[in-house]
Write a protein that holds these residues in place. Structure first.
Motif, PDB file in Angstrom:
ATOM      1  N   ARG A 285      -7.316   6.987  -3.903  1.00 21.04           N
ATOM      2  CA  ARG A 285      -6.935   6.538  -5.243  1.00 21.04           C
ATOM      3  C   ARG A 285      -6.142   5.234  -5.191  1.00 21.04           C
ATOM      4  O   ARG A 285      -6.224   4.397  -6.088  1.00 21.04           O
ATOM      5  CB  ARG A 285      -6.130   7.634  -5.943  1.00 21.04           C
ATOM      6  CG  ARG A 285      -7.019   8.782  -6.400  1.00 21.04           C
ATOM      7  CD  ARG A 285      -6.273  10.044  -6.735  1.00 21.04           C
ATOM      8  NE  ARG A 285      -5.216   9.867  -7.732  1.00 21.04           N
ATOM      9  CZ  ARG A 285      -4.571  10.886  -8.297  1.00 21.04           C
ATOM     10  NH1 ARG A 285      -4.869  12.128  -7.944  1.00 21.04           N
ATOM     11  NH2 ARG A 285      -3.631  10.672  -9.183  1.00 21.04           N
ATOM     12  N   VAL A 286      -5.365   5.064  -4.123  1.00 18.01           N
ATOM     13  CA  VAL A 286      -4.607   3.817  -3.959  1.00 18.01           C
ATOM     14  C   VAL A 286      -5.565   2.644  -3.799  1.00 18.01           C
ATOM     15  O   VAL A 286      -5.398   1.588  -4.434  1.00 18.01           O
ATOM     16  CB  VAL A 286      -3.663   3.907  -2.740  1.00 18.01           C
ATOM     17  CG1 VAL A 286      -2.928   2.584  -2.533  1.00 18.01           C
ATOM     18  CG2 VAL A 286      -2.690   5.061  -2.906  1.00 18.01           C
ATOM     19  N   ASP A 287      -6.608   2.814  -2.981  1.00 17.39           N
ATOM     20  CA  ASP A 287      -7.578   1.733  -2.774  1.00 17.39           C
ATOM     21  C   ASP A 287      -8.273   1.364  -4.085  1.00 17.39           C
ATOM     22  O   ASP A 287      -8.508   0.177  -4.356  1.00 17.39           O
ATOM     23  CB  ASP A 287      -8.617   2.161  -1.729  1.00 17.39           C
ATOM     24  CG  ASP A 287      -7.989   2.408  -0.372  1.00 17.39           C
ATOM     25  OD1 ASP A 287      -7.623   1.427   0.296  1.00 17.39           O
ATOM     26  OD2 ASP A 287      -7.856   3.585   0.002  1.00 17.39           O
TER      27      ASP A 287
ATOM     28  N   LEU B 218      -6.732  -3.933  -9.731  1.00 18.25           N
ATOM     29  CA  LEU B 218      -5.716  -4.946 -10.023  1.00 18.25           C
ATOM     30  C   LEU B 218      -5.893  -6.216  -9.199  1.00 18.25           C
ATOM     31  O   LEU B 218      -5.043  -7.113  -9.235  1.00 18.25           O
ATOM     32  CB  LEU B 218      -4.316  -4.371  -9.785  1.00 18.25           C
ATOM     33  CG  LEU B 218      -3.896  -3.269 -10.777  1.00 18.25           C
ATOM     34  CD1 LEU B 218      -2.608  -2.602 -10.318  1.00 18.25           C
ATOM     35  CD2 LEU B 218      -3.712  -3.855 -12.172  1.00 18.25           C
ATOM     36  N   ASP B 219      -7.009  -6.303  -8.453  1.00 19.16           N
ATOM     37  CA  ASP B 219      -7.334  -7.506  -7.670  1.00 19.16           C
ATOM     38  C   ASP B 219      -6.219  -7.890  -6.706  1.00 19.16           C
ATOM     39  O   ASP B 219      -5.875  -9.069  -6.552  1.00 19.16           O
ATOM     40  CB  ASP B 219      -7.636  -8.698  -8.601  1.00 19.16           C
ATOM     41  CG  ASP B 219      -8.911  -8.494  -9.409  1.00 19.16           C
ATOM     42  OD1 ASP B 219      -9.843  -7.883  -8.861  1.00 19.16           O
ATOM     43  OD2 ASP B 219      -8.952  -8.930 -10.572  1.00 19.16           O
ATOM     44  N   VAL B 220      -5.640  -6.892  -6.038  1.00 18.82           N
ATOM     45  CA  VAL B 220      -4.609  -7.178  -5.038  1.00 18.82           C
ATOM     46  C   VAL B 220      -5.308  -7.619  -3.750  1.00 18.82           C
ATOM     47  O   VAL B 220      -6.114  -6.866  -3.198  1.00 18.82           O
ATOM     48  CB  VAL B 220      -3.732  -5.937  -4.769  1.00 18.82           C
ATOM     49  CG1 VAL B 220      -2.675  -6.260  -3.716  1.00 18.82           C
ATOM     50  CG2 VAL B 220      -3.090  -5.451  -6.058  1.00 18.82           C
ATOM     51  N   PRO B 221      -5.038  -8.826  -3.250  1.00 20.01           N
ATOM     52  CA  PRO B 221      -5.710  -9.292  -2.033  1.00 20.01           C
ATOM     53  C   PRO B 221      -5.479  -8.340  -0.866  1.00 20.01           C
ATOM     54  O   PRO B 221      -4.381  -7.804  -0.691  1.00 20.01           O
ATOM     55  CB  PRO B 221      -5.050 -10.649  -1.764  1.00 20.01           C
ATOM     56  CG  PRO B 221      -4.524 -11.102  -3.095  1.00 20.01           C
ATOM     57  CD  PRO B 221      -4.122  -9.838  -3.804  1.00 20.01           C
TER      58      PRO B 221
ATOM     59  N   TRP C  98      -0.051   3.550 -12.379  1.00 19.79           N
ATOM     60  CA  TRP C  98      -1.446   3.804 -12.754  1.00 19.79           C
ATOM     61  C   TRP C  98      -2.139   4.756 -11.780  1.00 19.79           C
ATOM     62  O   TRP C  98      -3.035   5.513 -12.171  1.00 19.79           O
ATOM     63  CB  TRP C  98      -2.205   2.482 -12.862  1.00 19.79           C
ATOM     64  CG  TRP C  98      -3.565   2.621 -13.464  1.00 19.79           C
ATOM     65  CD1 TRP C  98      -4.756   2.318 -12.899  1.00 19.79           C
ATOM     66  CD2 TRP C  98      -3.874   3.147 -14.768  1.00 19.79           C
ATOM     67  NE1 TRP C  98      -5.798   2.607 -13.756  1.00 19.79           N
ATOM     68  CE2 TRP C  98      -5.274   3.120 -14.915  1.00 19.79           C
ATOM     69  CE3 TRP C  98      -3.102   3.635 -15.812  1.00 19.79           C
ATOM     70  CZ2 TRP C  98      -5.915   3.555 -16.075  1.00 19.79           C
ATOM     71  CZ3 TRP C  98      -3.733   4.068 -16.974  1.00 19.79           C
ATOM     72  CH2 TRP C  98      -5.130   4.031 -17.088  1.00 19.79           C
ATOM     73  N   VAL C  99      -1.700   4.769 -10.511  1.00 17.03           N
ATOM     74  CA  VAL C  99      -2.343   5.642  -9.531  1.00 17.03           C
ATOM     75  C   VAL C  99      -2.098   7.110  -9.857  1.00 17.03           C
ATOM     76  O   VAL C  99      -2.848   7.993  -9.414  1.00 17.03           O
ATOM     77  CB  VAL C  99      -1.851   5.297  -8.098  1.00 17.03           C
ATOM     78  CG1 VAL C  99      -0.463   5.876  -7.829  1.00 17.03           C
ATOM     79  CG2 VAL C  99      -2.848   5.763  -7.042  1.00 17.03           C
TER      80      VAL C  99
ATOM     81  N   TYR D  57       0.839  -1.216   0.000  1.00 18.06           N
ATOM     82  CA  TYR D  57       0.000   0.000   0.000  1.00 18.06           C
ATOM     83  C   TYR D  57       0.864   1.253   0.000  1.00 18.06           C
ATOM     84  O   TYR D  57       0.652   2.167  -0.805  1.00 18.06           O
ATOM     85  CB  TYR D  57      -0.920  -0.019   1.221  1.00 18.06           C
ATOM     86  CG  TYR D  57      -1.974   1.062   1.212  1.00 18.06           C
ATOM     87  CD1 TYR D  57      -3.250   0.808   0.729  1.00 18.06           C
ATOM     88  CD2 TYR D  57      -1.693   2.355   1.692  1.00 18.06           C
ATOM     89  CE1 TYR D  57      -4.228   1.799   0.716  1.00 18.06           C
ATOM     90  CE2 TYR D  57      -2.656   3.344   1.679  1.00 18.06           C
ATOM     91  CZ  TYR D  57      -3.919   3.059   1.189  1.00 18.06           C
ATOM     92  OH  TYR D  57      -4.870   4.047   1.162  1.00 18.06           O
ATOM     93  N   ASP D  58       1.859   1.293   0.881  1.00 15.63           N
ATOM     94  CA  ASP D  58       2.686   2.500   0.998  1.00 15.63           C
ATOM     95  C   ASP D  58       3.563   2.705  -0.234  1.00 15.63           C
ATOM     96  O   ASP D  58       3.874   3.852  -0.593  1.00 15.63           O
ATOM     97  CB  ASP D  58       3.555   2.429   2.251  1.00 15.63           C
ATOM     98  CG  ASP D  58       2.753   2.623   3.526  1.00 15.63           C
ATOM     99  OD1 ASP D  58       1.631   3.147   3.442  1.00 15.63           O
ATOM    100  OD2 ASP D  58       3.245   2.241   4.608  1.00 15.63           O
TER     101      ASP D  58
END
Length: 508
Positions: A102-104, A110-113, A138-139, A84-85
């Protein structure tokens, strides 16, 4: 709408990487960049991103256009950050404070678990680190997206997810991709650029169809060159004949005619351009010493265990026979690499019994893994060769040169070589071992398309017996003549790989 205009672009370092590239990048373009290792793909990206000046030509961009560049390697300073960071770090301090949402959004796209969000990048696989690099770019909401080898380290499920994500991007965002994955390029591109030292052609086609069109154009160039040179030769012969007649007869007219014919021949020769000949990044050749044994390995319901001792699957009764090219299929984590490790141990150390695995005593193993772990980063290529094989320095230097390594590279630590150079060194080590059975774990990971096709040809030509794991669909389709799939903790034989490929795409 034109966002980037590239005119007569070329880059020369010690020799020309590419030249005469003319490309207009429009909204909605999905452009595949194809070239051998070391031929300028990453260099072109740096030129477009504005971090490198080309040797010739120019790049103009529409006013205000922003470029997002997904590079190949994770910067060292990001490895200690959480997923995340690491993505949040790509935003400006003001955006990070007020627009962290925007990160979320991007991690969701991208389907990041969720459980990966707070894990340090250094604790994640190479595939998830690659997804973090994509998310970081992309963010920032770029107008143009550049992606350098985006499928490296991705399993089939993640490749399918990346394909779906790219195909669902807003159509006004052009994407330029450099990749050696032929099936991936076919799935996501509509234009293809081939970087070449003399002329860099562009086709409004996905990779496979563009490659076919390029080969047709090369064949036409070869015929044209041969025809022009033949015509020039005929003109010179006519000129020589007329010259002799002119000298003997004293005719000034024939002397003039002779000069005209020679000038025509010279103009033809000057204008004639040889067909493109790809400069090899280094030869890949394999050997197969053969064996009289028909059954090479017998699996008798061997149990494959995880490092912590948990049961992963059982093999049932299986045989690996001479001439088998078996592809091992299965999702990440089901035990493919563990089975390969067990087989390697059974062949290399027959004195240590492996329950349920019996290898014929005449087997000589050729082993290569995706991390090229058999090559120590601190060794030089020369040391890697002469310490393993009974060959002199002169022979070793010749072999390394044939694998595409200059004298300078031969004395450089292996850890400083590119992935492609290390892969070709690994193939040379395989060849010198003169195996009669290959265990290959992701052998195409760092090979360019030319290298992949040569490896395919070598395995087929030598009728090599092998068991391999690969996420490269084109390679699997070309090589495999038997397919084993790990499913529901059992090893089963299936007719082909297509059902597995389709299931991996659906399970993304």
């Amino acid at each position: 709408m034109s966002l980037i205009n590239i005119r007569n672009l070329g880059v020369t370092l010690s020799s020309p990487l590419f030249s005469n590239l003319n490309l207009v990048v429009n909204a909605g373009d999905r452009i595949g960049l194809a070239a051998a290792n070391g031929r300028g793909k990453s260099t072109l990206f740096r030129c477009i991103a504005g971090t490198l000046d080309p040797s010739e030509g120019e790049i103009t961009k529409a006013r205000g256009v922003t470029i997002g560049y997904v590079e190949q390697n994770v910067p060292q300073h990001l490895l200690d950050l959480t997923f995340y960071d690491a993505v949040l770090d790509a935003l400006s301090p003001e955006q990070a404070e007020s627009e962290s949402w925007r990160v979320d959004v991007v991690l969701g796209e991208l389907d990041v678990p969720v459980e990966f969000h707070q894990r340090p990048l250094k604790a994640l696989s190479g595939g998830w680190q690659r997804m973090a690099l994509i998310a970081r770019v992309w963010v920032t909401e770029p107008d143009v997206l550049l992606m350098d080898e985006p499928t490296n380290h991705l399993d089939l499920g993640k490749i399918a997810a990346l394909e779906a994500w790219l195909n669902a991007l807003p159509r006004d965002v052009p994407v330029i991709l450099a990749s050696h994955d032929r099936a991936f390029l076919d799935a996501v591109t509509n234009r293809t650029v081939f970087l070449r030292a003399e002329q860099s052609p562009v086709f409004a086609l996905a990779y496979s169809r563009a490659r076919s069109a390029l080969e047709d154009a090369d064949a036409a160039d070869a015929r044209r060159y041969e025809r022009d040179m033949k015509t020039a030769d005929q003109l010179r012969k006519q000129a020589a004949k007329l010259n002799n007649i002119g000298i003997n007869s004293g005719s000034d007219l024939l002397v003039v005619k002779t000069k005209q014919l020679r000038e025509r021949a010279e103009r033809l020769e000057d204008a004639a351009k040889p067909a493109h000949l790809e400069r090899s990044a280094g030869a890949i050749r394999l050997a197969n010493r053969g064996t009289h044994a028909k059954v090479l390995v017998t699996l008798d319901d061997a149990e494959v265990l995880a490092p912590d001792g948990a049961a992963l699957f059982r093999t049932g009764k299986q045989f690996i026979c001479q001439g088998d090219r078996i592809v091992l299929l299965g999702a990440n984590g089901v035990g493919k690499t563990r089975l390969i490790a067990m087989l390697r141990k059974a062949i290399d150390m027959p004195e240590i019994a492996q329950d349920g695995i019996k290898a014929t005593p005449s087997l000589v193993l050729g082993y290569g893994d995706q991390a090229l772990a058999d090559l120590r980063d601190s060794d030089t290529p020369m040391q890697a060769i002469i310490h393993r094989f009974d060959i002199g320095d002169q022979r070793a230097r010749a072999l390394l040169a044939g694998a595409g390594m200059s004298i300078d590279m031969q004395a450089r630590p292996i850890g400083r070589l590119s992935g492609g150079q290390k892969a070709r060194l690994g193939m040379l080590v395989l060849r010198l071992a003169e195996p009669n059975f290959f265990l290959l774990d992701e052998p195409t990971n760092h090979l360019d398309i030319e290298g992949q096709e040569v490896l395919e040809s070598e395995l087929m030509q030598h009728q090599a017996s092998c068991l391999l794991v690969s996420h490269d669909r084109s390679f699997v389709r070309a090589i495999g003549n038997r397919f084993w799939q790990i499913e529901r903790k059992r090893l089963i034989e299936v007719e082909g790989p297509e059902d597995f490929f389709a299931a991996a795409a659906l399970a993304r």
